[in-house]
Design a protein around this motif. Sequence first.
Motif, PDB file in Angstrom:
ATOM      1  N   GLY A  55      57.298 -74.093 -29.899  1.00 35.46           N
ATOM      2  CA  GLY A  55      56.867 -75.337 -30.508  1.00 35.46           C
ATOM      3  C   GLY A  55      57.718 -76.522 -30.064  1.00 35.46           C
ATOM      4  O   GLY A  55      58.516 -76.421 -29.138  1.00 35.46           O
ATOM      5  N   VAL A  56      57.543 -77.647 -30.742  1.00 28.34           N
ATOM      6  CA  VAL A  56      58.259 -78.889 -30.423  1.00 28.34           C
ATOM      7  C   VAL A  56      58.988 -79.348 -31.683  1.00 28.34           C
ATOM      8  O   VAL A  56      58.391 -79.454 -32.751  1.00 28.34           O
ATOM      9  N   ALA A  57      60.268 -79.632 -31.541  1.00 30.29           N
ATOM     10  CA  ALA A  57      61.099 -80.039 -32.683  1.00 30.29           C
ATOM     11  C   ALA A  57      60.685 -81.411 -33.220  1.00 30.29           C
ATOM     12  O   ALA A  57      60.108 -82.228 -32.500  1.00 30.29           O
ATOM     13  N   ASP A  58      61.025 -81.654 -34.470  1.00 28.18           N
ATOM     14  CA  ASP A  58      60.752 -82.931 -35.110  1.00 28.18           C
ATOM     15  C   ASP A  58      61.435 -84.058 -34.343  1.00 28.18           C
ATOM     16  O   ASP A  58      62.612 -83.981 -34.014  1.00 28.18           O
ATOM     17  N   GLY A  59      60.672 -85.109 -34.029  1.00 30.19           N
ATOM     18  CA  GLY A  59      61.224 -86.261 -33.325  1.00 30.19           C
ATOM     19  C   GLY A  59      61.268 -86.111 -31.812  1.00 30.19           C
ATOM     20  O   GLY A  59      61.655 -87.038 -31.117  1.00 30.19           O
ATOM     21  N   SER A  60      60.872 -84.972 -31.274  1.00 33.61           N
ATOM     22  CA  SER A  60      60.877 -84.753 -29.823  1.00 33.61           C
ATOM     23  C   SER A  60      59.466 -84.894 -29.269  1.00 33.61           C
ATOM     24  O   SER A  60      58.485 -84.723 -29.982  1.00 33.61           O
ATOM     25  N   THR A  61      59.391 -85.184 -27.973  1.00 31.54           N
ATOM     26  CA  THR A  61      58.110 -85.294 -27.280  1.00 31.54           C
ATOM     27  C   THR A  61      58.118 -84.396 -26.061  1.00 31.54           C
ATOM     28  O   THR A  61      58.997 -84.508 -25.210  1.00 31.54           O
ATOM     29  N   LEU A  62      57.148 -83.503 -25.994  1.00 36.84           N
ATOM     30  CA  LEU A  62      56.964 -82.640 -24.839  1.00 36.84           C
ATOM     31  C   LEU A  62      55.837 -83.235 -24.009  1.00 36.84           C
ATOM     32  O   LEU A  62      54.738 -83.472 -24.513  1.00 36.84           O
ATOM     33  N   ARG A  63      56.118 -83.509 -22.724  1.00 33.71           N
ATOM     34  CA  ARG A  63      55.132 -84.111 -21.820  1.00 33.71           C
ATOM     35  C   ARG A  63      54.858 -83.129 -20.692  1.00 33.71           C
ATOM     36  O   ARG A  63      55.774 -82.730 -19.970  1.00 33.71           O
ATOM     37  N   ILE A  64      53.590 -82.748 -20.533  1.00 33.41           N
ATOM     38  CA  ILE A  64      53.178 -81.802 -19.509  1.00 33.41           C
ATOM     39  C   ILE A  64      52.192 -82.503 -18.577  1.00 33.41           C
ATOM     40  O   ILE A  64      51.109 -82.916 -19.007  1.00 33.41           O
ATOM     41  N   VAL A  65      52.583 -82.652 -17.315  1.00 31.36           N
ATOM     42  CA  VAL A  65      51.726 -83.247 -16.294  1.00 31.36           C
ATOM     43  C   VAL A  65      51.197 -82.103 -15.438  1.00 31.36           C
ATOM     44  O   VAL A  65      51.984 -81.387 -14.818  1.00 31.36           O
ATOM     45  N   THR A  66      49.884 -81.919 -15.403  1.00 27.74           N
ATOM     46  CA  THR A  66      49.305 -80.780 -14.691  1.00 27.74           C
ATOM     47  C   THR A  66      48.888 -81.098 -13.261  1.00 27.74           C
ATOM     48  O   THR A  66      48.533 -80.197 -12.520  1.00 27.74           O
ATOM     49  N   TYR A  67      48.933 -82.352 -12.851  1.00 26.61           N
ATOM     50  CA  TYR A  67      48.535 -82.742 -11.492  1.00 26.61           C
ATOM     51  C   TYR A  67      49.490 -82.103 -10.484  1.00 26.61           C
ATOM     52  O   TYR A  67      50.708 -82.273 -10.588  1.00 26.61           O
ATOM     53  N   PRO A  68      48.977 -81.343  -9.500  1.00 28.19           N
ATOM     54  CA  PRO A  68      49.855 -80.586  -8.591  1.00 28.19           C
ATOM     55  C   PRO A  68      50.884 -81.425  -7.826  1.00 28.19           C
ATOM     56  O   PRO A  68      51.981 -80.951  -7.562  1.00 28.19           O
ATOM     57  N   ARG A  69      50.571 -82.660  -7.494  1.00 28.07           N
ATOM     58  CA  ARG A  69      51.518 -83.496  -6.743  1.00 28.07           C
ATOM     59  C   ARG A  69      52.596 -84.126  -7.611  1.00 28.07           C
ATOM     60  O   ARG A  69      53.572 -84.643  -7.103  1.00 28.07           O
ATOM     61  N   ARG A  70      52.391 -84.135  -8.923  1.00 31.79           N
ATOM     62  CA  ARG A  70      53.382 -84.712  -9.843  1.00 31.79           C
ATOM     63  C   ARG A  70      53.684 -83.767 -10.995  1.00 31.79           C
ATOM     64  O   ARG A  70      54.104 -84.194 -12.058  1.00 31.79           O
ATOM     65  N   LYS A  71      53.436 -82.488 -10.815  1.00 30.97           N
ATOM     66  CA  LYS A  71      53.571 -81.519 -11.893  1.00 30.97           C
ATOM     67  C   LYS A  71      54.968 -81.584 -12.507  1.00 30.97           C
ATOM     68  O   LYS A  71      55.970 -81.563 -11.806  1.00 30.97           O
ATOM     69  N   SER A  72      55.023 -81.697 -13.840  1.00 29.97           N
ATOM     70  CA  SER A  72      56.310 -81.680 -14.531  1.00 29.97           C
ATOM     71  C   SER A  72      56.124 -81.298 -15.985  1.00 29.97           C
ATOM     72  O   SER A  72      55.060 -81.495 -16.568  1.00 29.97           O
ATOM     73  N   ILE A  73      57.190 -80.738 -16.549  1.00 31.75           N
ATOM     74  CA  ILE A  73      57.239 -80.376 -17.957  1.00 31.75           C
ATOM     75  C   ILE A  73      58.570 -80.914 -18.463  1.00 31.75           C
ATOM     76  O   ILE A  73      59.628 -80.472 -18.010  1.00 31.75           O
ATOM     77  N   ARG A  74      58.523 -81.883 -19.354  1.00 30.06           N
ATOM     78  CA  ARG A  74      59.746 -82.545 -19.809  1.00 30.06           C
ATOM     79  C   ARG A  74      59.760 -82.669 -21.323  1.00 30.06           C
ATOM     80  O   ARG A  74      58.743 -82.976 -21.934  1.00 30.06           O
ATOM     81  N   LEU A  75      60.934 -82.463 -21.890  1.00 23.89           N
ATOM     82  CA  LEU A  75      61.160 -82.654 -23.319  1.00 23.89           C
ATOM     83  C   LEU A  75      62.098 -83.840 -23.460  1.00 23.89           C
ATOM     84  O   LEU A  75      63.245 -83.796 -22.996  1.00 23.89           O
ATOM     85  N   ASP A  76      61.603 -84.920 -24.049  1.00 24.12           N
ATOM     86  CA  ASP A  76      62.374 -86.162 -24.205  1.00 24.12           C
ATOM     87  C   ASP A  76      62.961 -86.628 -22.873  1.00 24.12           C
ATOM     88  O   ASP A  76      64.092 -87.097 -22.799  1.00 24.12           O
ATOM     89  N   GLY A  77      62.199 -86.462 -21.795  1.00 20.07           N
ATOM     90  CA  GLY A  77      62.611 -86.931 -20.477  1.00 20.07           C
ATOM     91  C   GLY A  77      63.423 -85.939 -19.659  1.00 20.07           C
ATOM     92  O   GLY A  77      63.605 -86.118 -18.467  1.00 20.07           O
ATOM     93  N   ALA A  78      63.918 -84.871 -20.268  1.00 15.33           N
ATOM     94  CA  ALA A  78      64.727 -83.873 -19.558  1.00 15.33           C
ATOM     95  C   ALA A  78      63.839 -82.704 -19.120  1.00 15.33           C
ATOM     96  O   ALA A  78      62.922 -82.320 -19.850  1.00 15.33           O
TER      97      ALA A  78
END
Length: 125
Positions: A55-78
């Motif tokens: 899951g995702v902690a209170d106050g945090s943001t999980l960002r998942i980019v699925t585009y193959p050329r920019r694929k990334s998974i970041r929690l609060d930018g990290a």
Amino acid sequence: FQDVHLAWDVILGDDMPVQITSEVPPYVTLEIDGPTGAGVVVEADTGLFLSIPDGVADGSTLRIVTYPRRKSIRLDGAPAAGMLAFGSVLSPLALGQNLLSVTAPGSSTATRLRLSWRGQYRSLW
């Protein structure tokens, strides 16, 4: 751009229709603002399957980019690729209507889910 509020221990949008108007199947960017409990699952009938076991902690943001050329998974930018379970599939949505299901146990009124994509067009050459 879809912006959806989640509620406590419910399946939001079990086969909720999402209309895609693009000439090319788009990859999505998904952002989840915590809190959520363990066992978050986002899936579409097109094969997209995202499992977030912790899951995702209170106050945090999980960002998942699925585009193959920019694929990334970041929690609060990290970088946070370890938050996504093995077996998750980052596939594009289909043209027209897609069916999206979100399971988010332990959510509150502060929990938000943002689903966005950029419509694209085929080139002349």
